[in-house]
Design an enzyme around this catalytic site. Sequence first.
Site, PDB file in Angstrom:
ATOM      1  N   GLU A 166     -13.262   7.833  -4.868  1.00 23.12           N
ATOM      2  CA  GLU A 166     -12.593   6.538  -4.783  1.00 23.12           C
ATOM      3  C   GLU A 166     -11.848   6.426  -3.453  1.00 23.12           C
ATOM      4  O   GLU A 166     -11.201   7.379  -3.026  1.00 23.12           O
ATOM      5  CB  GLU A 166     -11.590   6.398  -5.936  1.00 23.12           C
ATOM      6  CG  GLU A 166     -10.876   5.060  -5.928  1.00 23.12           C
ATOM      7  CD  GLU A 166      -9.761   4.986  -6.964  1.00 23.12           C
ATOM      8  OE1 GLU A 166      -9.454   3.879  -7.387  1.00 23.12           O
ATOM      9  OE2 GLU A 166      -9.207   6.033  -7.326  1.00 23.12           O
TER      10      GLU A 166
ATOM     11  N   LYS B  25     -11.618  -2.662  -2.883  1.00 26.16           N
ATOM     12  CA  LYS B  25     -10.299  -2.176  -3.273  1.00 26.16           C
ATOM     13  C   LYS B  25      -9.389  -2.079  -2.056  1.00 26.16           C
ATOM     14  O   LYS B  25      -8.234  -2.499  -2.099  1.00 26.16           O
ATOM     15  CB  LYS B  25     -10.432  -0.812  -3.934  1.00 26.16           C
ATOM     16  CG  LYS B  25      -9.082  -0.209  -4.247  1.00 26.16           C
ATOM     17  CD  LYS B  25      -9.168   0.692  -5.409  1.00 26.16           C
ATOM     18  CE  LYS B  25      -7.753   1.064  -5.836  1.00 26.16           C
ATOM     19  NZ  LYS B  25      -7.753   1.828  -7.047  1.00 26.16           N
TER      20      LYS B  25
ATOM     21  N   CYS C  47     -12.360   4.693 -11.138  1.00 27.09           N
ATOM     22  CA  CYS C  47     -11.115   5.414 -11.444  1.00 27.09           C
ATOM     23  C   CYS C  47     -10.541   5.116 -12.828  1.00 27.09           C
ATOM     24  O   CYS C  47     -11.028   5.624 -13.825  1.00 27.09           O
ATOM     25  CB  CYS C  47     -10.088   5.121 -10.353  1.00 27.09           C
ATOM     26  SG  CYS C  47      -8.695   6.288 -10.381  1.00 27.09           S
TER      27      CYS C  47
END
Lengths: 378, 378
Positions: free
Chosen positions: B119, B184, B218
């Site tokens: 991530e 993100k 995640c």
Amino acid sequence: MAGPEWQSLEQCLEKHLPPDDLSQVKRILYGKQTRNLDLPRKALEAASERNFELKGYAFGAAKEQQRCPQIVRVGLVQNRIPLPTSAPVAEQVSALHKRIEEIAEVAAMCGVNIICFQEAWNMPFAFCTREKLPWTEFAESAEDGLTTRFCQKSRDIYHKADCGHTQKLIFDRWRYPLLPNLTKAEVFPRRGTHTELFGNLGHPVFQTQFGRIAVNICYGRHHPLNWLMYSVNGAEIIFNPSATIGELSESMWPIEARNAAIANHCFTCALNRVGQEHYPNEFTSGDGKKAHHDLGYFYGSSYVAAPDGSRTPGLSRNQDGLLVTELNLNLCQQINDFWTFKMTGRLEMYARELAEAVKPNYSPNIVKEDLVLAPSSG
Amino acid sequence: MAGPEWQSLEQCLEKHLPPDDLSQVKRILYGKQTRNLDLPRKALEAASERNFELKGYAFGAAKEQQRCPQIVRVGLVQNRIPLPTSAPVAEQVSALHKRIEEIAEVAAMCGVNIICFQEAWNMPFAFCTREKLPWTEFAESAEDGLTTRFCQKSRDIYHKADCGHTQKLIFDRWRYPLLPNLTKAEVFPRRGTHTELFGNLGHPVFQTQFGRIAVNICYGRHHPLNWLMYSVNGAEIIFNPSATIGELSESMWPIEARNAAIANHCFTCALNRVGQEHYPNEFTSGDGKKAHHDLGYFYGSSYVAAPDGSRTPGLSRNQDGLLVTELNLNLCQQINDFWTFKMTGRLEMYARELAEAVKPNYSPNIVKEDLVLAPSSG
């Protein structure tokens, strides 16, 4: 494939690992350490005399300012069948009642508030044979069958027992939660299998003075949404009475109920039978193997998992046992506040997506390769 | 709490347990044994020179009459940040690209078809600081940002590489799946956290020549329904690129992705960062502890889980690493046929119950104690 003689993961690790490594291994495998419960000597002696394992653990929780601790002791029972499956049905049932009584008495000595027996505990696990007779004769009325009466009688005994504890075994309150088990016997085989999916009763939760409890029977543990719906209805403890054998599921056993405890901020109690059950008539298991007289061995390993990701060690793989576990139900809300899976679970979105997904003309959300490839290189 | 110096569960068990016990422990912990992959010597040498762990495993599946095996190799990368978080942003990104390139080259030598990075792999995991600057400067355009271009360039390199394998690294096909990661960074902090819940895109699945894949980022691993919806949309492999630290989640890590593989008859790939990341400005973590300069250590331990309940060993807790795993996608359908969780999951019921549960006036299905007590004793 280890036979039933291989006792348990815990026993093996404790025998071979140096203390420092053992504590790391246990932390990774079992999370925050559970405290050993100080069980009454007379309970330990009785368990030893009656030839079953007795273990006790406690999960902690933080002290709160606005709520008292909500301490509950649960007892998980795993046992083999005392008589051969060829014995007269009434004798088998009576022997099972006697065995359960021996174990439940010790649970009472240990201050257990809620006791759970394994799936179809009042009979051999005869479903595997796909024979109708004599197994349908184990079916009982949930209203006033022998097993219901046994539970009611036991409740009275324990209420009167002087065990140095305030005895509040909730056998009576277990009447309803027991129904699924009894129902399973009762309806088998008229409604077929998968009654562990709980028929059409939805996901009821039972509000008792020892917390809100639910029962997710056996195969129901494989469906995360069963656990979720009990949790949505407020369950703080979800029992999963099971019957499953080594070759089939042993590596999944430590995962599923524990994941449910984590995902739903609740306690889960996973129980499995022990031992091997021999049937007079041969049967096959649809696995390409020859007909046999037993399904395999039930590997026990019953355990309790907590919402913080920790769990108790398991009972053994091969002995009758009683696992006494002290829970502080405050931990459910504490972990809910900390991890917030319930708050962040987007139930609206799932409800919408599932409602679409079950339509006959549902078109899955698939992005095809050529779309992915479309952009030109940089 | 073991620090990062404690290498791994597997290494500890292998060191201390006698062979017979080790095989039982592994069977219970990891299920059916994975085969060790015979990786090319030059890949192993390169990994050693470049100072990262390289492991390879293969899951088997039964031979079928009507379908060929569908063999796919996935590569999971875990790595620490090469430069301090105080270095200029462009230098950090460039160092990360370089490190990833070193590892991905070895993945190419190993015949990896699909590679997944951790991530937010193109930046330090700065979200924990709650500072805006300079971290928002790591945000990139998903259309033509440096990282997208790096991926496109890498694809070309690997397509030309002569590694003794048919090279088909699908970096290009990873462009879309990468979006969530890039997004993100891109949207942080404007849309706040929990973008790992995948915004409002639902649960898309990407059909590639190496199978149908999905990315559950995640925190999304904590919600069984995220995994389920990807599976409903047909995912055969679900990646879970994560960033999580020891104190928080280490005992949950082996449970969640693996449960998802079991429950959804698919493969899941769980990746975590490694190492400790030091930040110039102090920050607090809302845990009652003093302000600190790092979140804790990311414990790596990346692994792949299969639908039959088995899993690979994990990468180490403290080193950069590449886990190469060969999957036979036929196993998904085989386990679906065997366990039938998809067939027996009562999605209609859940859709209905969830739709009720999200209504503001929902009344949970709770059976109150007095009802349970109502029946007269026997």
